[in-house]
Design a protein around this motif. Structure first.
Motif, PDB file in Angstrom:
ATOM      1  N   ARG A   1      17.957  -3.820   7.879  1.00  0.00           N
ATOM      2  CA  ARG A   1      16.603  -4.345   7.733  1.00  0.00           C
ATOM      3  C   ARG A   1      15.759  -4.054   8.969  1.00  0.00           C
ATOM      4  N   ARG A   2      16.355  -4.235  10.138  1.00  0.00           N
ATOM      5  CA  ARG A   2      15.615  -3.947  11.371  1.00  0.00           C
ATOM      6  C   ARG A   2      15.338  -2.455  11.511  1.00  0.00           C
TER       7      ARG A   2
ATOM      8  N   GLU B   1      15.085  -0.335   9.092  1.00  0.00           N
ATOM      9  CA  GLU B   1      14.098   0.022   8.071  1.00  0.00           C
ATOM     10  C   GLU B   1      12.686  -0.335   8.540  1.00  0.00           C
ATOM     11  N   LYS B   2      12.550  -1.503   9.164  1.00  0.00           N
ATOM     12  CA  LYS B   2      11.246  -1.907   9.679  1.00  0.00           C
ATOM     13  C   LYS B   2      10.786  -0.977  10.791  1.00  0.00           C
ATOM     14  N   ASP B   3      11.711  -0.593  11.667  1.00  0.00           N
ATOM     15  CA  ASP B   3      11.379   0.322  12.758  1.00  0.00           C
ATOM     16  C   ASP B   3      10.957   1.682  12.208  1.00  0.00           C
TER      17      ASP B   3
ATOM     18  N   GLU C   1       7.466   1.518  10.932  1.00  0.00           N
ATOM     19  CA  GLU C   1       6.477   1.555  12.006  1.00  0.00           C
ATOM     20  C   GLU C   1       6.200   2.994  12.429  1.00  0.00           C
TER      21      GLU C   1
END
Length: 254
Positions: free
Chosen positions: A199-200, A202-204, A207
């Motif tokens: 999840r982290r 994927e978020k990065d 961005e």
């Protein structure tokens, strides 16, 4: 590399190929090599850098090794502890906050300029780097991937992406300034905050995709804001991760 002795067996042949121990560039070459390995996470924060061990593997005396460690200490990459030796620094919370504030300002400046000046060849490299982030996330979701390999690929994508932006900004001095910040907080350390958390990651990746989109559209204001926000977010994650390690504890990263 995990905690323990630094293994730099590959350095010796390259240094010896460039000359003898008496050469003026020997210590400088050793500094560059060790700094690159620290930045890449091959020598992790907390690793003890034993002079005798390094000298033996490099095929040189302790004198250039000792001088290289002193230079790395002056650069902020290494700390020398009385009666114990030198080890790779674990940055403090203040280090991280201050460094990432500067990263945000510099990357934001570079992003705004890049949106206006990037050429087609640079844009192609930036696009390829962005695709590497998405590929790592996809691999993590669908396959069993070796942690070290994932970290290597993510580090490669991150380095390529941000260096293209700095290059495309047209400011020749920016690379040197940014590299100086990486000596204080090596770029690979963001991995401890991201780890294998899909999840982290994927978020990065998302961005980076938004930053690329702003640059493609030529929207310098958006690129600046997105890059500053990206740096701020990365710094916040890293501060939390370092706080969790706590004083006196050894990090086990990578």
């Amino acid at each position: 590399m995990t905690m323990g002795e630094a293994t730099v067996a590959e350095i010796g042949p390259r240094l010896r190929a460039g000359g003898t121990e008496k050469d003026h560039d020997l210590v400088g070459s050793l500094v560059v090599e060790l700094q690159e390995r620290i930045n890449a996470g091959e020598i992790t924060a907390g690793t003890w850098l034993r002079q005798a061990h390094l000298a033996e593997q490099l095929g040189v005396s302790r004198t250039p090794v000792r001088e290289a460690l002193r230079r790395l200490e002056a650069l902020g990459a290494v700390e020398v502890i009385a009666n114990r030796g030198a080890r790779v620094r674990l940055p403090s919370t203040r280090d991280i906050i201050e460094v990432y504030e500067l990263h945000g300002l510099l990357q934001g400046y570079a992003g705004a300029a890049t949106a206006a000046f990037i050429n087609s060849e640079q844009l192609e490299r930036l696009t390829k780097a962005e695709s590497l982030f998405r590929q790592v996330v996809e691999d993590l979701r669908t396959t069993t991937v070796d942690t070290a390999e994932v970290q290597r690929r993510w580090h490669e994508a991150n380095t390529r992406f941000h260096m293209v932006i700095i290059e495309a900004s047209g400011n020749r001095h920016l690379v040197e300034v940014v590299e100086g910040l990486h000596r204080k907080v090596p770029r690979n350390l963001t991995w401890i905050a991201l780890g294998n958390d899909v999840r982290r990651l994927e978020k990065d990746a998302a961005e980076h995709a938004r930053i690329l989109d702003a640059i493609v559209r030529g929207d310098g204001a958006a690129a600046r804001e997105l890059l500053m926000s990206h740096a701020r977010h990365a710094g916040e994650l890293l501060v939390r991760a370092v706080d969790e390690i706590g004083p006196g504890r050894s990090p086990h990263w990578g």
